[in-house]
Design an enzyme around this catalytic site. Structure first.
Site, PDB file in Angstrom:
ATOM      1  N   GLY A 168       2.881  -1.120   4.252  1.00 55.37           N
ATOM      2  CA  GLY A 168       2.910   0.288   3.879  1.00 55.37           C
ATOM      3  C   GLY A 168       4.336   0.730   3.582  1.00 55.37           C
ATOM      4  N   SER A 182       3.426  -1.990  10.286  1.00 51.33           N
ATOM      5  CA  SER A 182       4.885  -2.016  10.456  1.00 51.33           C
ATOM      6  C   SER A 182       5.525  -3.351  10.078  1.00 51.33           C
ATOM      7  CB  SER A 182       5.271  -1.613  11.887  1.00 51.33           C
ATOM      8  OG  SER A 182       4.867  -0.275  12.144  1.00 51.33           O
ATOM      9  N   GLU A 236      -5.307  -4.994  10.774  1.00 52.71           N
ATOM     10  CA  GLU A 236      -4.293  -3.968  10.976  1.00 52.71           C
ATOM     11  C   GLU A 236      -4.577  -3.201  12.268  1.00 52.71           C
ATOM     12  OE1 GLU A 236      -2.340  -2.770   7.013  1.00 52.71           O
ATOM     13  OE2 GLU A 236      -4.110  -1.534   7.265  1.00 52.71           O
ATOM     14  N   HIS A 260      -9.499   1.091   4.857  1.00 50.01           N
ATOM     15  CA  HIS A 260      -8.226   1.282   5.569  1.00 50.01           C
ATOM     16  C   HIS A 260      -8.459   2.252   6.737  1.00 50.01           C
ATOM     17  CE1 HIS A 260      -4.160   2.539   6.496  1.00 50.01           C
ATOM     18  NE2 HIS A 260      -3.751   1.435   5.884  1.00 50.01           N
ATOM     19  N   ASN A 270       0.873  -1.180   0.000  1.00 46.18           N
ATOM     20  CA  ASN A 270       0.000   0.000   0.000  1.00 46.18           C
ATOM     21  C   ASN A 270       0.908   1.227   0.000  1.00 46.18           C
ATOM     22  OD1 ASN A 270      -1.800   2.037   0.535  1.00 46.18           O
ATOM     23  ND2 ASN A 270      -2.306   1.364   2.607  1.00 46.18           N
ATOM     24  N   TRP A 271       1.014   1.854  -1.150  1.00 47.97           N
ATOM     25  CA  TRP A 271       1.943   2.991  -1.256  1.00 47.97           C
ATOM     26  C   TRP A 271       1.384   4.260  -0.636  1.00 47.97           C
ATOM     27  CZ3 TRP A 271       4.256   2.740  -6.937  1.00 47.97           C
ATOM     28  CH2 TRP A 271       5.123   1.638  -7.015  1.00 47.97           C
ATOM     29  N   LYS A 272       0.107   4.263  -0.314  1.00 47.27           N
ATOM     30  CA  LYS A 272      -0.530   5.464   0.248  1.00 47.27           C
ATOM     31  C   LYS A 272      -0.263   6.667  -0.675  1.00 47.27           C
ATOM     32  CE  LYS A 272      -0.138   3.326   4.718  1.00 47.27           C
ATOM     33  NZ  LYS A 272      -0.038   3.460   6.149  1.00 47.27           N
ATOM     34  N   GLU A 278      -6.863   4.669   7.790  1.00 45.72           N
ATOM     35  CA  GLU A 278      -6.654   6.085   7.463  1.00 45.72           C
ATOM     36  C   GLU A 278      -7.878   6.667   6.757  1.00 45.72           C
ATOM     37  OE1 GLU A 278      -2.880   5.601   5.494  1.00 45.72           O
ATOM     38  OE2 GLU A 278      -1.968   5.117   7.436  1.00 45.72           O
ATOM     39  N   GLY A 318       2.575   2.337  10.755  1.00 43.45           N
ATOM     40  CA  GLY A 318       3.552   3.422  10.586  1.00 43.45           C
ATOM     41  C   GLY A 318       4.264   3.811  11.863  1.00 43.45           C
TER      42      GLY A 318
HETATM   43  P1  PGA Z   1       2.881   0.379   7.577  1.00 41.11           P
HETATM   44  O1  PGA Z   1       1.412   0.562   6.943  1.00 41.11           O
HETATM   45  O2  PGA Z   1       3.435  -0.916   7.023  1.00 41.11           O
HETATM   46  O3  PGA Z   1       3.662   1.586   7.093  1.00 41.11           O
HETATM   47  O4  PGA Z   1       2.720   0.336   9.047  1.00 41.11           O
HETATM   48  C1  PGA Z   1       0.549  -0.534   6.799  1.00 41.11           C
HETATM   49  C2  PGA Z   1      -0.772  -0.089   6.258  1.00 41.11           C
HETATM   50  O5  PGA Z   1      -1.218   1.012   6.600  1.00 41.11           O
HETATM   51  O6  PGA Z   1      -1.412  -0.808   5.466  1.00 41.11           O
END
Ligand code: PGA
Length: 253
Positions: free
Chosen positions: A235, A214, A168, A96, A10-12, A98, A174
């Site tokens: 991510g 993470s 998650e 997600h 997931n590149w966001k 976010e 993150g």
């Molecule tokens: P992260 O993000 O690996 O940077 O913790 C994971 C995600 O939000 O899918």
């Protein structure tokens, strides 16, 4: 029951078109035939470039990070499942944390998106997870299960096997903190049991459930060894071709 591992990046809101091309220049040189399904979810502006890059690499799939549930219409700023299929995208991340946290996405919207994805043969990667406060209150399992139930409301049990779930924990995204392998396994096996209640043991045994939060080359091995963990939604570590490839190669079951 054998489920093929799946690693999704997931590149966001990262990677321009040129950075996307640079990533694939490096990534596609790797021996990607590891018996692992690979999904990359770039930002919308870079998906078409990514689609050109991955042509001929059958085990590398594209996903979107979000979509609207309607096919078309007056929804300024939104992207529809029909548009994603045209690229073609095979997967779409839905719900997600976010999106839920910063864009007020509700369980009801998640449910509509899940149904729209299935209708258009997009595989939804449905994200669920608890906050740190909820974990400390000891309500992780009931919270996550209620998110699963709401996401699946009205979904035909036969369609369940086309859904991927991602557990998650929000406090692990993150932050460099991961749930312990055992904690992740416990929640994920709870999700699998719930899917079994919705359908049957065979379908539940075939649904892929990922861990996210993470994930890095240094912690994937412990997670993937757990019987119910089928891969990861990655991510930060998916932005670097080398570390993303390491996670993939360490995810063979
Ligand atoms: P992260 O993000 O690996 O940077 O913790 C994971 C995600 O939000 O899918």
């Amino acid at each position: 029951m054998s489920r093929k591992p799946l690693i999704a990046g997931n590149w966001k809101m990262n990677n321009s078109i040129s950075k996307t091309r640079d990533f694939f220049d490096e990534f596609l040189k790797k021996p990607l035939d590891q018996g692992v399904d690979i999904v990359i979810c770039p930002p919308f502006t870079a998906i078409l470039a990514a689609a050109e890059e991955i042509k001929g690499h059958d085990n590398v799939h594209l996903g979107a990070q979000n979509m609207h549930w309607e096919d078309k219409g007056a929804y300024t700023g939104e992207i529809s499942p029909v548009m994603l299929r045209e690229i073609p995208c095979d997967y779409v991340i839905i719900g997600h944390s976010e999106r839920r946290q910063y864009f007020a996405e509700t369980d009801e919207m998640v449910n509509k998106k899940v149904k729209a994805a299935l209708k258009h043969n997009l595989i939804p990667i449905v994200c669920v997870g608890e906050t740190l406060e909820q974990r400390e209150q000891g309500i992780t399992m009931s919270w996550v299960i209620s998110q699963v139930e709401k996401a699946l409301e009205g979904v035909d049990e036969k369609q369940l096997k086309s859904i991927v779930f991602a557990y998650e924990p929000i406090w692990a995204i993150g932050t460099g903190k991961t749930a312990s392998d055992d904690d992740a396994q416990q929640v994920i096996s709870g999700i699998r049991n719930k899917i079994g209640e919705f359908s049957n043991a065979e379908i539940a045994g075939n649904v892929r459930i990922l861990y996210g939060g993470s994930v890095k080359p240094g912690n994937i091995e412990g997670l993937i060894k757990k019987p119910d963990i089928d891969g990861a939604l990655v991510g930060g570590a998916s932005l670097d071709a080398e570390s993303f490839f390491s996670i993939i190669s360490l995810s063979r079951k």
